[in-house]
Design a protein around this motif. Structure first.
Motif, short mmCIF file in Angstrom:
data_model
loop_
_atom_site.label_atom_id
_atom_site.label_comp_id
_atom_site.label_asym_id
_atom_site.label_seq_id
_atom_site.Cartn_x
_atom_site.Cartn_y
_atom_site.Cartn_z
N ARG A 117 61.71 32.57 2.71
CA ARG A 117 61.06 32.77 4.01
C ARG A 117 60.93 34.26 4.35
O ARG A 117 59.91 34.70 4.88
N LYS A 118 61.97 35.02 4.05
CA LYS A 118 61.91 36.47 4.31
C LYS A 118 60.85 37.12 3.44
O LYS A 118 60.09 37.99 3.90
N LEU A 119 60.76 36.70 2.17
CA LEU A 119 59.73 37.24 1.28
C LEU A 119 58.34 36.97 1.82
O LEU A 119 57.48 37.87 1.86
N VAL A 120 58.08 35.73 2.24
CA VAL A 120 56.77 35.36 2.76
C VAL A 120 56.43 36.15 4.02
O VAL A 120 55.31 36.64 4.20
N LYS A 121 57.43 36.32 4.90
CA LYS A 121 57.20 37.08 6.14
C LYS A 121 56.92 38.54 5.84
O LYS A 121 56.00 39.13 6.42
N ASP A 122 57.70 39.14 4.93
CA ASP A 122 57.50 40.55 4.60
C ASP A 122 56.14 40.80 3.96
O ASP A 122 55.53 41.87 4.15
N ASN A 123 55.65 39.84 3.18
CA ASN A 123 54.35 40.00 2.51
C ASN A 123 53.18 39.60 3.38
O ASN A 123 52.02 39.80 2.99
N GLY A 124 53.45 39.01 4.55
CA GLY A 124 52.37 38.65 5.47
C GLY A 124 51.55 37.46 5.04
O GLY A 124 50.41 37.28 5.52
N LEU A 125 52.09 36.62 4.19
CA LEU A 125 51.34 35.44 3.77
C LEU A 125 51.25 34.45 4.94
O LEU A 125 52.25 34.15 5.58
N PRO A 126 50.05 33.90 5.21
CA PRO A 126 49.90 32.93 6.31
C PRO A 126 50.38 31.54 5.88
O PRO A 126 49.62 30.57 5.84
N VAL A 127 51.66 31.47 5.53
CA VAL A 127 52.24 30.25 4.97
C VAL A 127 53.60 30.01 5.62
O VAL A 127 54.35 30.96 5.87
N THR A 128 53.91 28.76 5.90
CA THR A 128 55.24 28.38 6.39
C THR A 128 56.02 27.75 5.24
O THR A 128 55.54 26.84 4.57
N VAL A 129 57.23 28.26 4.99
CA VAL A 129 58.12 27.69 3.98
C VAL A 129 58.94 26.61 4.67
O VAL A 129 59.82 26.91 5.48
N LEU A 130 58.67 25.36 4.35
CA LEU A 130 59.31 24.24 5.05
C LEU A 130 60.66 23.86 4.47
O LEU A 130 61.62 23.61 5.21
N ASP A 131 60.76 23.80 3.16
CA ASP A 131 62.01 23.32 2.58
C ASP A 131 62.09 23.71 1.10
O ASP A 131 61.07 24.00 0.46
N VAL A 132 63.33 23.68 0.59
CA VAL A 132 63.59 23.91 -0.83
C VAL A 132 64.62 22.88 -1.28
O VAL A 132 65.63 22.67 -0.61
N ASN A 133 64.34 22.22 -2.40
CA ASN A 133 65.28 21.25 -2.96
C ASN A 133 65.44 21.49 -4.45
O ASN A 133 64.46 21.84 -5.13
N LEU A 134 66.65 21.30 -4.94
CA LEU A 134 66.91 21.41 -6.37
C LEU A 134 67.03 20.02 -6.97
O LEU A 134 67.68 19.14 -6.39
N GLY A 135 66.42 19.84 -8.12
CA GLY A 135 66.56 18.58 -8.83
C GLY A 135 67.89 18.53 -9.58
O GLY A 135 68.73 19.43 -9.47
N LYS A 136 68.08 17.47 -10.34
CA LYS A 136 69.33 17.28 -11.08
C LYS A 136 69.49 18.37 -12.12
O LYS A 136 68.58 18.65 -12.90
N VAL A 137 70.68 18.97 -12.14
CA VAL A 137 70.99 20.03 -13.10
C VAL A 137 71.55 19.40 -14.37
O VAL A 137 72.50 18.61 -14.32
N LEU A 138 70.99 19.74 -15.51
CA LEU A 138 71.42 19.16 -16.78
C LEU A 138 71.70 20.26 -17.79
O LEU A 138 70.84 21.11 -18.04
N PRO A 139 72.90 20.27 -18.38
CA PRO A 139 73.17 21.20 -19.48
C PRO A 139 72.58 20.69 -20.78
O PRO A 139 71.97 19.62 -20.81
N ASP A 140 72.76 21.44 -21.85
CA ASP A 140 72.35 21.01 -23.17
C ASP A 140 73.01 19.66 -23.51
O ASP A 140 74.12 19.38 -23.06
N GLN A 141 72.34 18.82 -24.30
CA GLN A 141 72.83 17.47 -24.58
C GLN A 141 74.22 17.50 -25.21
O GLN A 141 75.07 16.65 -24.91
#
Length: 266
Positions: free
Chosen positions: A153-177
């Motif tokens: 959000r800070k990056l978007v605001k500093d760059n002046g992009l006309p975009v709202t950052v609503l959310d961030v989610n991480l998927g399942k983390v998987l190591p090497d098999q």
């Protein structure tokens, strides 16, 4: 009707095209006149519906509903244990001003102005966590998601992009098999150890109960003034009597002191 007006109407219609806008989007109109007039992006976007425009005018559909962008991360090295992991990050955005974003940043606004910066944010923050935190510590994962969200959000605001950052989610983390197989085997070994420990505790409890029961029997025998053999015969008589009480009149119980049998029941 005279032919000249019909010809003029036909020429006029052939010089026009119909531009339609679907719900959930707005169309940014771009004029490209061949001879006269001003070109470029119009100041007003077209809302859902349709309109007739000059053939040289084109439309760029811009979503105004939330959009989700999936970024894939491979072989990110975790803190402490230095184990490579793979996961997906889901970034939810909403464009606030379609006209401005096309005027200033173009159709590839995300790829050119946010994509790599966002990926750098995720990498730098995620590599501060250990494998165990990313795999099984929900609180750590939530903290990481909040940190990524705030920094983006800070990056978007500093760059002046006309975009709202609503959310961030991480998927399942998987190591090497191979690492995942080792983790699963460690989990199975821990479960086996827990099962064996529970069985040992149950056996210890059984022994303690038997010792307590034996101590109580011995105290009772001493109270009656019986020697061990006499006490055993007494307990045998009690057991047979209980069996007789359970089976009722349909059986005979023979009680003996070793020399003189006694029939209980008939």
């Amino acid at each position: 009707m005279p032919r000249l007006p019909l010809l003029c109407l036909a020429l006029l219609l052939s010089a026009c095209s119909r531009i339609s806008t679907e719900p959930g989007t707005e169309t940014v109109l771009v004029d490209k006149p061949f001879f006269v007039g001003h070109g470029g992006v119009r100041e007003e976007s077209q809302k859902p519906g349709s309109s007739w425009q000059w053939w040289s005018t084109s439309g760029i559909d811009v979503p105004v509903v939330p959009i989700k962008i999936d970024e894939r991360f491979d072989d990110l090295i975790t803190a402490g244990d230095n184990i490579p992991v793979d996961f997906n990050s889901f970034l939810q955005l909403q464009i606030k001003d379609p006209v401005v974003i096309i005027q200033k940043y173009g159709v590839a606004w995300y790829d050119n102005n946010l994509k790599e910066q966002y990926r750098t944010i995720v990498r730098n923050l995620a590599k501060q966590y250990t494998l165990n935190q990313l795999l099984s510590d929900n609180q750590s994962v939530q903290q990481l998601e909040v940190a990524i969200l705030d920094t983006t959000r800070k990056l978007v605001k500093d760059n002046g992009l006309p975009v709202t950052v609503l959310d961030v989610n991480l998927g399942k983390v998987l190591p090497d098999q191979k690492i995942l197989d080792e983790i699963n085997e460690t989990g199975r070994q821990k479960q086996r150890s827990k099962t064996m420990e529970a069985a040992r505790q149950a056996e210890d409890q059984r022994r303690e109960a038997e010792r307590a029961r034996a101590a109580a029997d011995n105290a009772y025998r001493n109270e009656l003034g019986l020697n061990p053999d006499q006490f055993i015969r007494l307990e045998d008589i009690k057991a047979r009597k209980q069996l007789y009480d359970k089976c009722g009149q349909g059986c005979h119980i023979i009680v003996s002191d070793g020399n003189h049998p006694l029939v209980v029941g008939h």
